[in-house]
Design a protein around this motif. Structure first.
Motif, PDB file in Angstrom:
ATOM      1  N   ALA A  23       0.838  -1.205   0.000  1.00  0.00           N
ATOM      2  CA  ALA A  23       0.000   0.000   0.000  1.00  0.00           C
ATOM      3  C   ALA A  23       0.871   1.252   0.000  1.00  0.00           C
ATOM      4  N   ILE A  24       1.936   1.230   0.788  1.00  0.00           N
ATOM      5  CA  ILE A  24       2.852   2.377   0.829  1.00  0.00           C
ATOM      6  C   ILE A  24       3.554   2.541  -0.517  1.00  0.00           C
ATOM      7  N   TYR A  25       4.018   1.429  -1.080  1.00  0.00           N
ATOM      8  CA  TYR A  25       4.680   1.481  -2.389  1.00  0.00           C
ATOM      9  C   TYR A  25       3.727   1.989  -3.469  1.00  0.00           C
ATOM     10  N   ALA A  26       2.493   1.462  -3.472  1.00  0.00           N
ATOM     11  CA  ALA A  26       1.514   1.880  -4.483  1.00  0.00           C
ATOM     12  C   ALA A  26       1.219   3.367  -4.362  1.00  0.00           C
ATOM     13  N   LEU A  27       1.132   3.874  -3.149  1.00  0.00           N
ATOM     14  CA  LEU A  27       0.874   5.297  -2.939  1.00  0.00           C
ATOM     15  C   LEU A  27       2.047   6.145  -3.425  1.00  0.00           C
ATOM     16  N   ILE A  28       3.264   5.769  -3.074  1.00  0.00           N
ATOM     17  CA  ILE A  28       4.443   6.543  -3.469  1.00  0.00           C
ATOM     18  C   ILE A  28       4.631   6.515  -4.984  1.00  0.00           C
ATOM     19  N   ALA A  29       4.510   5.340  -5.600  1.00  0.00           N
ATOM     20  CA  ALA A  29       4.666   5.236  -7.055  1.00  0.00           C
ATOM     21  C   ALA A  29       3.569   6.010  -7.777  1.00  0.00           C
ATOM     22  N   SER A  30       2.346   5.944  -7.264  1.00  0.00           N
ATOM     23  CA  SER A  30       1.244   6.673  -7.889  1.00  0.00           C
ATOM     24  C   SER A  30       1.432   8.181  -7.768  1.00  0.00           C
ATOM     25  N   LEU A  31       1.840   8.634  -6.590  1.00  0.00           N
ATOM     26  CA  LEU A  31       2.063  10.075  -6.414  1.00  0.00           C
ATOM     27  C   LEU A  31       3.190  10.584  -7.300  1.00  0.00           C
ATOM     28  N   PHE A  32       4.256   9.807  -7.426  1.00  0.00           N
ATOM     29  CA  PHE A  32       5.354  10.194  -8.311  1.00  0.00           C
ATOM     30  C   PHE A  32       4.874  10.316  -9.753  1.00  0.00           C
ATOM     31  N   THR A  33       4.082   9.354 -10.196  1.00  0.00           N
ATOM     32  CA  THR A  33       3.573   9.365 -11.567  1.00  0.00           C
ATOM     33  C   THR A  33       2.596  10.513 -11.776  1.00  0.00           C
ATOM     34  N   ILE A  34       1.742  10.769 -10.798  1.00  0.00           N
ATOM     35  CA  ILE A  34       0.790  11.881 -10.906  1.00  0.00           C
ATOM     36  C   ILE A  34       1.529  13.204 -11.010  1.00  0.00           C
ATOM     37  N   ILE A  35       2.530  13.399 -10.170  1.00  0.00           N
ATOM     38  CA  ILE A  35       3.290  14.657 -10.184  1.00  0.00           C
ATOM     39  C   ILE A  35       4.034  14.827 -11.497  1.00  0.00           C
ATOM     40  N   SER A  36       4.670  13.762 -11.984  1.00  0.00           N
ATOM     41  CA  SER A  36       5.426  13.887 -13.235  1.00  0.00           C
ATOM     42  C   SER A  36       4.499  14.122 -14.425  1.00  0.00           C
ATOM     43  N   ASN A  37       3.340  13.459 -14.471  1.00  0.00           N
ATOM     44  CA  ASN A  37       2.402  13.694 -15.558  1.00  0.00           C
ATOM     45  C   ASN A  37       1.787  15.083 -15.483  1.00  0.00           C
ATOM     46  N   ALA A  38       1.469  15.536 -14.276  1.00  0.00           N
ATOM     47  CA  ALA A  38       0.927  16.889 -14.117  1.00  0.00           C
ATOM     48  C   ALA A  38       1.952  17.933 -14.552  1.00  0.00           C
ATOM     49  N   PHE A  39       3.215  17.675 -14.233  1.00  0.00           N
ATOM     50  CA  PHE A  39       4.278  18.587 -14.651  1.00  0.00           C
ATOM     51  C   PHE A  39       4.381  18.640 -16.179  1.00  0.00           C
ATOM     52  N   PHE A  40       4.343  17.478 -16.828  1.00  0.00           N
ATOM     53  CA  PHE A  40       4.426  17.441 -18.286  1.00  0.00           C
ATOM     54  C   PHE A  40       3.223  18.131 -18.929  1.00  0.00           C
ATOM     55  N   ILE A  41       2.033  17.875 -18.400  1.00  0.00           N
ATOM     56  CA  ILE A  41       0.824  18.489 -18.950  1.00  0.00           C
ATOM     57  C   ILE A  41       0.871  20.005 -18.784  1.00  0.00           C
ATOM     58  N   THR A  42       1.245  20.467 -17.614  1.00  0.00           N
ATOM     59  CA  THR A  42       1.342  21.900 -17.364  1.00  0.00           C
ATOM     60  C   THR A  42       2.398  22.542 -18.253  1.00  0.00           C
ATOM     61  N   LEU A  43       3.539  21.913 -18.355  1.00  0.00           N
ATOM     62  CA  LEU A  43       4.618  22.444 -19.186  1.00  0.00           C
ATOM     63  C   LEU A  43       4.205  22.514 -20.652  1.00  0.00           C
ATOM     64  N   THR A  44       3.539  21.481 -21.130  1.00  0.00           N
ATOM     65  CA  THR A  44       3.117  21.447 -22.537  1.00  0.00           C
ATOM     66  C   THR A  44       2.054  22.503 -22.819  1.00  0.00           C
ATOM     67  N   LEU A  45       1.114  22.658 -21.912  1.00  0.00           N
ATOM     68  CA  LEU A  45       0.025  23.600 -22.156  1.00  0.00           C
ATOM     69  C   LEU A  45       0.411  25.060 -21.952  1.00  0.00           C
ATOM     70  N   THR A  46       1.437  25.313 -21.171  1.00  0.00           N
ATOM     71  CA  THR A  46       1.822  26.704 -20.905  1.00  0.00           C
ATOM     72  C   THR A  46       2.967  27.215 -21.776  1.00  0.00           C
ATOM     73  N   THR A  47       3.604  26.358 -22.535  1.00  0.00           N
ATOM     74  CA  THR A  47       4.716  26.775 -23.396  1.00  0.00           C
ATOM     75  C   THR A  47       4.245  26.802 -24.847  1.00  0.00           C
ATOM     76  N   PRO A  48       4.211  27.987 -25.462  1.00  0.00           N
ATOM     77  CA  PRO A  48       3.702  28.088 -26.838  1.00  0.00           C
ATOM     78  C   PRO A  48       4.458  27.219 -27.840  1.00  0.00           C
ATOM     79  N   SER A  49       5.768  27.137 -27.721  1.00  0.00           N
ATOM     80  CA  SER A  49       6.534  26.338 -28.684  1.00  0.00           C
ATOM     81  C   SER A  49       6.231  24.836 -28.551  1.00  0.00           C
ATOM     82  N   LEU A  50       5.915  24.382 -27.354  1.00  0.00           N
ATOM     83  CA  LEU A  50       5.565  22.975 -27.165  1.00  0.00           C
ATOM     84  C   LEU A  50       4.146  22.684 -27.646  1.00  0.00           C
TER      85      LEU A  50
END
Length: 128
Positions: A23-50
């Motif tokens: 349960a601890i591993y699933a939570l940590i891995a999920s949070l890491f993936t959520i943060i990295s995907n949110a970062f990519f989505i935010t970066l892609t949507l806020t950068t005009p060249s991307l």
């Protein structure tokens, strides 16, 4: 080995000592993936060249489906930690989230592959 915590008894019988750790591993891995995907989505949507690059929109679709699926795994980790045989609704709802988002996460590439196969197989052959 019998535990006094009735919430954990059925998990201990099925998984052994590793249930809480999973349960601890699933939570940590999920949070890491959520943060990295949110970062990519935010970066892609806020950068005009991307935003201008078509391939990034393709990757954005993967990121969105993966973000939804990993959010469901947070509920899964919560259900592993707090679920019990007395209250099965928590595990049922978490399982429903995981299964429904898995079809989105794994179905997205399959639909793209099917669409590309259809385009390739239906191209009219020019006489030449």
């Amino acid at each position: 080995m019998v535990l006094n915590d009735t919430t954990f008894d059925y998990l201990y019988e099925f998984y052994g000592n590793s249930a809480k750790w999973f349960a601890i591993y699933a939570l940590i891995a999920s949070l890491f993936t959520i943060i990295s995907n949110a970062f990519f989505i935010t970066l892609t949507l806020t950068t005009p060249s991307l935003r201008k690059n078509v391939v990034n929109w393709f990757l954005l679709g993967f990121s969105l489906s993966d973000l939804l699926h990993c959010t469901a795994h947070v509920a899964d980790a919560y259900a592993l930690w707090y679920g019990s045989t007395d209250n099965r609704q928590l595990c049922a709802v978490a399982g429903l989230f995981v299964i429904s988002t898995a079809t989105c996460s794994f179905g997205f590439p399959a639909l793209i592959a099917a669409e590309r196969y259809y385009k390739v197989s239906t191209i009219s052959q020019s006489a030449g």
